[in-house]
Design an enzyme around this catalytic site. Structure first.
Site, PDB file in Angstrom:
ATOM      1  N   GLY A  13      -0.727 -13.117  -3.765  1.00 11.44           N
ATOM      2  CA  GLY A  13      -1.003 -12.495  -2.476  1.00 11.44           C
ATOM      3  C   GLY A  13      -2.485 -12.185  -2.349  1.00 11.44           C
ATOM      4  N   GLY A  20      -3.899 -10.329   0.468  1.00 13.58           N
ATOM      5  CA  GLY A  20      -4.203  -9.330   1.493  1.00 13.58           C
ATOM      6  C   GLY A  20      -5.231  -8.362   0.923  1.00 13.58           C
ATOM      7  N   ARG A  64       4.676   9.327  12.406  1.00 11.59           N
ATOM      8  CA  ARG A  64       5.408   8.208  12.990  1.00 11.59           C
ATOM      9  C   ARG A  64       6.916   8.407  13.010  1.00 11.59           C
ATOM     10  NH1 ARG A  64       1.734   3.380  10.300  1.00 11.59           N
ATOM     11  NH2 ARG A  64      -0.007   3.730  11.718  1.00 11.59           N
ATOM     12  N   SER A 107      -2.454   2.699   4.868  1.00 14.99           N
ATOM     13  CA  SER A 107      -2.072   1.497   4.114  1.00 14.99           C
ATOM     14  C   SER A 107      -3.307   0.705   3.719  1.00 14.99           C
ATOM     15  CB  SER A 107      -1.127   0.622   4.924  1.00 14.99           C
ATOM     16  OG  SER A 107      -1.754   0.180   6.095  1.00 14.99           O
TER      17      SER A 107
END
Lengths: 658, 255
Positions: free
Chosen positions: A40, A42, A330, A461
Site C-alpha cells: 500500500g 497511501g 461525526r 486520519s
C-alpha cells in the site's frame, strides 16, 4: 494467547521519549542487507517506504493502482490536525490527546494516542519542508480552522484537497527514493498472501494484475499499509478498489483482528440517488464550520427550502448540543440525522437527507467583505454576491463537486446530505510498536486499530497515517530488527513459499471454476445491503443475529454461483473484484459477531438496547473497557482475546457535547 | 432538476492487449438514468456484457470523486468528455440525451501504450517525477518550525493551484503533439514558486525536461488544448513559467 501491548513504563508524557532513547538500533551496513516489504502506498505506506528507504533499508513497495499517487488518502478533503497552537487558542499536546481519547469514546489505547499527539507538530514541519502548499494567511503564516469534536482551531489544510497535497508530498519523497534506488516500486500488484514461517512473517505472494503472474517476495519484515475496510458496505466514500484483502489474508495467517465493528459513518455525504449507485461522495466536515444543518419542523413539508421561514426550521444540532452545535463529532451528527429522517422529517425525493445550509455564512462573510471594501449600506444582493466569493475561496472545489453530482447549486440552495460509511476504526491488532500478533508483520495507518477508539475525529486520519510512517515505524522497526542481523535472510525457494503460492493458486482456480451466473458486483451489493441495514448506524441483537445467518448463506451462494469472464492469466478486473468480495463476506460476518458481543454503545457502535434517556450512546465500562481482538480458528469460528484498556491520564466519563 | 431515462449507443475501443490490433465495438444500453455517473453507465454496460457471456470493457477508475486521476476516457473526441474542468468519473449522464451515440477511446499517445481496451500505461509520469519532481529533504522531521519561513499568500496560492494536478494525462491526450508540458510545468511551477524548492530549482527543470523527451512525449506548440481539457484547470501560464525556468537554468548552467 496474552496480548502484550508493550506500552513503555513511565508517565504518559515520557513514554515515547524514553522508548526512543532506549530502543535498539540497526547500523547502516546491516540495514542494507534487510528487505522491507511495504503493502500500500497511501499516506502510511508512502511515508514509511520513503523513510525506511532513506534510512538505508532495501524497500519493495506494492500498490494495486497504476501509480502510488492514486491511493485513496488522496481523497481526504478537510485537513490534518496538529497541536501547534499557532492561533494561541488553548491547544496543547495534552488537549489533542484528550480530545482524541474522548472523541473515540474511551476505547483507544492512551499511550498510542499520546504519541500521536506528540509527533503531530513534526508532521506539519516535515510537510512544509517538502513543499506541501498549505493554506496561508496574508501574513505568510499557516492558516488553521476548526473540525468536529474540538473547541480549538488546530486543523491545517489546503483548500478541500489536503489529502491530495499530503499524499503528493509523500509520493514525491517516495519517487525520490525510487530514483536513488533505495525503493523498488511494483505498481498494479496485489498482495494475496503473507508467508509465515515458524510464527514469523518472511514474505508475501502477489499477483501481477497486468498478466496474472503469481510472484514471490521475501523480506525481513512486512508492513501492511493497506487502508480500511469500509467497502464491506458496498456503498461508502472509499475508492472502488479499496479492499480488505491484504489485512484479511494476514488475519487468516494468525494476525488478530481488533474491534471490527467500529466503523465510522460520516454525517455529510451526498445522498444515494438510485440502485445503480456505485459510491458515495463525502462533503468535508470542514463545511460544518460554516454550514448549518436543519430540517423543516413540519412533516411532509414539500416547500422549496428557500420558502421555509426561519421559525419553521429546526436546527436540531444547535438545539440539542448548544456547546458544540454543528461541530459535534461525526457519530453524534450521523445518528441525529438518521433520527430526524426516521421520524419522517427528511427532505428531498428519497426523504433520506437533511439540509446543510450556507445562507447565514454567505450573509456574514458578505457583510464582513463589504466592510473591508468600505461599501456602505450594501444591498442584500451585493452582500450575498460578496459572501459567495468568500465561500468559493474556502470550499470552491467541494461546491463544484456537489454541483456536478446533483446538478443543484449550493451557493443558491442548501445542500442535501445524509450519513455514509467513511472510515473504519477497527483493524488488525498491533502493539505499541505497531507489530501485529504475527512477528515481523507490522500494520500502519487505517489498517490498524490503535488510535481512534470507537470513533475517529475529523482531520485525524491524515495525522495518524503520516505519524505511523514518518515517525513511529523507523524507531519501532529498528528495535525489532536489531536481532535479525544474526539470521540469514530466507530465500523465495524455501518450501514455505511453495505452500503459500499453492494456496493462492488454488483459491484463484476455485473462483474461476465456479462458472455460475451472478457477477461479483451483485454479491457485493447484497452484502452491502445486509451490512448497512443490520450492522450500520444502529444495531440490535435481533438484526445482528439475522445478519450473521444471511451472510453465511450469501457466502455459500457466492461460491456456487459466481461468474467471472476471461482467464486468470490476463488483466482481469472481474477476478480482482471477486477475490476481494470473497474476503469482504468473511469480514462482514466477523463485524456482526463483534457488534453482537459488544453489549454497549460507544462511538460509531450504537446498540439500540444501550442508550441514555436522551438517545445518546451508553457505554458499559465495567464490562467492555477492552479491545476485542479476534483469532480465526475455522470457518465461521473465532476466539475472542481481550486487551484491557487502562486509563491513567484521563478519567472515563460520559461524553458530553452539550 | 428534471431527471429522465435514455437509450444510448456506445461505441468503445476494444483491444485485447498492447500487441494485438484493436477495433471499435458498438453496444446498446437501455433505461440509463440522467442521474447516473458516466462510469456507472459503464458498470451497467459491463454487467450486461457479462450476462451475455462477453468480455466486459476494461477501464481505469478508483476514487470516483475526481481526485485520484485514474479514470481516463476519451469521450466524443474530448478527454474526460464534454464538461469543462471535469474528470470522466464526475461526468454525469444528464450531459447526454435519449438516442445519442457516444464514442469512447483510450488516451492516445506514444508514451501511454494501451494495456487493454481503455486502460493505458501512464508510468512515464512517475518517471518524470523521479527525475526531480521533489524537494530533496529527508523525512526525519528534524526540520525547522513550519512558520519560520513566511510565504507570501499569493505565491502559496499559485503554488497550490499548480500542485492541484491529478496526473491523469488528459493534457497529453488532448495535445496533437502528445506533449506532457502542462503536467511537467505544473510540478516545476509548484516547487519553484516556494522557498523550499529554490536550492534545486535549476537542476530540477533540466532533468525533468530531459526525461520528458526521453519518454517519447512531443514538443509544445502552444495550442492550449491541454489547458482547455485539464480537469483541474491548470493554466498554460505554468508552461510560460517552465520555459523561463528552463532558459534561466540553461544560461547559467555550470558544467
Amino acid at each position: 494467547m496474552i496480548l502484550e501491548s508493550k506500552i513503555p513504563e513511565g508517565s504518559i508524557e515520557s513514554k515515547w521519549t524514553q522508548y526512543k532513547g532506549h530502543c535498539k538500533l540497526v547500523n547502516p551496513p546491516n540495514k542494507r542487507k534487510m528487505t522491507i516489504l511495504v503493502i500500500g502506498t497511501g499516506l502510511a505506506g508512502a511515508s514509511a517506504a520513503a523513510t525506511l528507504g532513506e534510512l538505508g533499508y532495501k524497500v519493495k513497495a506494492f500498490c494495486f493502482q497504476d501509480s502510488p499517487r492514486r491511493a485513496h488518502s488522496i481523497a481526504a478533503q478537510g485537513g490534518i490536525n496538529a497541536a501547534k497552537n499557532y492561533p494561541n487558542d488553548g491547544d496543547s499536546v495534552f488537549r489533542l490527546f484528550y480530545d482524541t481519547i474522548k472523541g473515540g469514546d474511551y476505547r483507544s489505547r492512551e499511550a498510542n494516542v499520546h504519541r500521536l499527539a506528540e509527533v503531530s507538530s513534526n508532521i506539519i514541519d516535515q510537510c512544509v519542508a517538502q513543499g506541501v502548499p498549505f493554506a496561508r494567511e496574508y501574513s505568510g503564516l499557516l492558516s488553521n480552522r476548526s473540525f468536529g469534536g474540538t473547541q480549538v482551531q488546530r486543523t491545517f489544510y489546503a483548500a478541500g484537497q489536503t489529502g491530495q497535497q499530503l499524499l503528493i508530498g509523500a509520493y514525491q519523497a517516495l519517487e525520490r527514493q525510487i530514483a536513488i534506488g533505495n525503493v523498488t516500486m511494483y505498481n498494479r500488484h496485489e498482495m494475496l498472501d503473507v508467508v509465515v514461517k515458524d510464527g514469523k512473517a518472511v514474505g508475501i505472494i502477489v499477483r501481477n494484475l497486468l498478466d496474472g503472474k503469481i510472484e514471490r517476495f521475501a523480506g525481513t519484515a512486512v508492513l501492511l499499509c493497506s487502508g480500511g475496510y469500509g467497502n464491506v458496505f458496498y456503498l461508502s466514500t472509499n475508492a472502488m478498489g479499496a479492499n480488505a484483502t491484504a489485512a484479511w489474508k494476514a488475519h487468516n495467517k494468525g494476525a488478530l483482528f481488533a474491534n471490527p465493528c467500529f466503523t465510522q459513518i460520516h454525517p455529510t455525504c451526498i445522498p444515494v440517488s438510485g440502485e445503480y449507485q456505485s459510491k458515495l461522495t463525502l462533503m468535508s466536515e470542514s463545511l460544518r464550520n460554516d454550514g448549518r444543518i436543519w430540517v423543516p419542523k413540519k412533516k411532509g413539508d414539500e416547500r422549496h427550502p428557500a420558502d421555509i421561514p426561519e421559525d419553521e426550521r429546526d436546527y436540531y444540532l444547535e438545539r440539542k448540543y448548544p456547546a458544540f452545535g454543528n461541530l459535534v463529532p461525526r457519530d453524534v451528527a450521523s445518528r441525529a440525522a438518521k433520527e430526524q429522517c426516521d421520524t419522517g422529517l427528511g427532505v428531498g425525493t428519497s426523504k433520506k437527507a437533511v439540509y446543510l445550509d450556507f445562507g447565514s455564512a454567505i450573509e456574514r462573510y458578505g457583510k464582513e467583505k463589504a466592510h473591508i471594501q468600505d461599501i456602505h449600506n450594501p444591498s442584500i444582493d451585493k452582500i450575498k454576491e460578496l459572501g459567495r466569493i468568500v465561500l468559493s475561496e474556502k470550499y470552491g472545489n467541494l461546491f463544484d463537486m456537489y454541483m456536478k453530482i446533483t446538478g443543484e447549486n449550493p451557493y443558491l440552495q442548501p445542500m442535501r446530505i445524509y450519513p455514509a460509511v467513511h472510515y473504519t476504526m477497527g483493524g488488525l491488532w498491533v502493539d505499541y510498536e505497531l507489530q501485529s500478533t504475527v512477528k515481523g508483520l507490522y500494520v500502519l495507518g487505517e489498517a490498524n486499530f490503535s488510535d481512534h477508539g470507537a470513533n475517529r475525529l475529523g482531520a485525524s486520519s491524515l495525522m495518524q497515517g503520516l505519524a505511523d510512517g514518518y515517525f513511529v515505524i523507523p524507531y519501532t522497526l529498528g528495535n525489532n530488527l536489531a536481532q535479525e542481523i544474526y539470521n540469514k535472510p530466507i530465500s523465495t525457494d524455501d518450501p514455505i513459499f511453495d505452500i503459500s503460492e499453492k494456496a493462492v493458486r488454488t483459491q484463484i482456480e476455485k473462483l474461476m471454476n465456479i462458472k455460475g451466473k451472478t457477477s461479483a458486483d451483485t454479491f457485493h451489493k447484497r452484502l452491502g445491503k445486509i451490512m448497512w441495514d443490520k450492522c450500520g448506524m444502529a444495531r440490535n441483537e435481533k438484526n445482528l443475529k439475522e445478519a450473521i445467518i444471511e451472510i453465511q448463506a450469501l457466502k455459500k451462494e457466492f461460491w456456487q454461483d459466481l461468474k467471472i469472464p476471461g482467464s486468470q492469466n490476463e488483466f482481469n478486473p472481474e477476478l480482482e473484484k471477486a477475490g476481494r468480495i470473497a474476503d469482504f463476506i468473511e469480514l462482514g460476518e466477523l463485524m456482526c459477531i463483534d457488534a453482537l458481543h459488544r453489549n454497549e454503545s460507544c462511538g460509531g457502535h450504537f446498540r439500540e438496547e444501550y442508550q441514555t434517556p436522551e438517545g445518546e450512546a451508553l457505554r458499559q465500562d465495567e464490562q467492555f473497557s477492552y479491545v476485542a481482538a479476534w483469532h480465526r480458528k475455522a470457518e465461521h469460528e473465532w476466539e475472542l482475546f481481550k486487551e484491557p484498556l487502562v486509563f491513567d491520564s484521563i478519567k472515563l466519563a460520559q461524553r458530553n457535547y452539550k | 432538476m428534471q431527471h429522465y431515462k435514455m437509450n444510448l449507443t456506445i461505441q468503445v475501443w476494444r483491444q485485447k492487449n498492447a500487441l494485438e490490433k484493436g477495433q471499435f465495438e458498438s453496444y446498446q444500453v437501455k433505461d440509463i438514468s440522467s442521474e447516473m455517473s458516466f462510469l456507472e453507465m459503464f458498470d451497467v454496460l459491463n454487467e450486461q456484457l457479462l450476462q451475455e457471456g462477453k468480455d466486459p470493457v476494461a477501464f481505469d477508475h478508483d476514487c470516483r470523486e475526481g481526485i485520484c486521476g485514474m479514470c481516463s476516457m476519451y469521450i466524443n473526441g474530448k478527454p474526460h468528455g464534454p464538461w469543462q474542468a471535469n474528470t470522466t468519473c464526475q461526468l454525469h449522464m444528464r450531459a447526454f440525451k435519449d438516442g445519442d451515440t457516444i464514442v469512447v477511446e483510450p488516451w492516445r499517445a506514444q508514451a501511454f501504450p494501451v494495456i487493454k481496451d481503455l486502460v493505458v500505461d501512464r508510468s512515464a509520469f512517475d518517471r518524470i517525477i523521479q527525475a526531480g519532481g521533489y524537494v530533496s529533504v529527508g523525512t526525519s522531521g528534524n526540520t525547522i518550525d513550519a512558520n519560520v519561513i513566511p510565504i507570501e499568500k499569493q505565491k502559496a496560492d499559485m503554488a497550490f493551484a499548480a500542485a492541484m494536478c491529478i496526473g491523469c494525462g488528459a493534457c497529453v491526450a488532448a495535445c496533437k503533439n502528445s506533449s506532457a508540458m502542462l503536467f511537467l510545468s505544473a510540478k516545476v511551477s509548484h516547487l519553484s514558486l516556494l522557498p523550499q524548492g529554490q536550492p534545486e530549482r535549476k537542476i530540477r527543470v533540466l532533468n525533468m525536461l530531459n526525461k520528458m523527451d526521453e519518454e517519447g512525449f512531443g514538443a509544445c506548440t502552444n495550442t492550449n488544448a491541454c489547458e482547455a481539457t485539464c480537469p483541474k484547470e491548470i493554466s498554460v501560464t505554468n508552461i510560460a513559467r517552465l520555459n523561463l525556468e528552463y532558459l534561466n537554468a540553461s544560461l547559467s548552467k555550470q558544467d
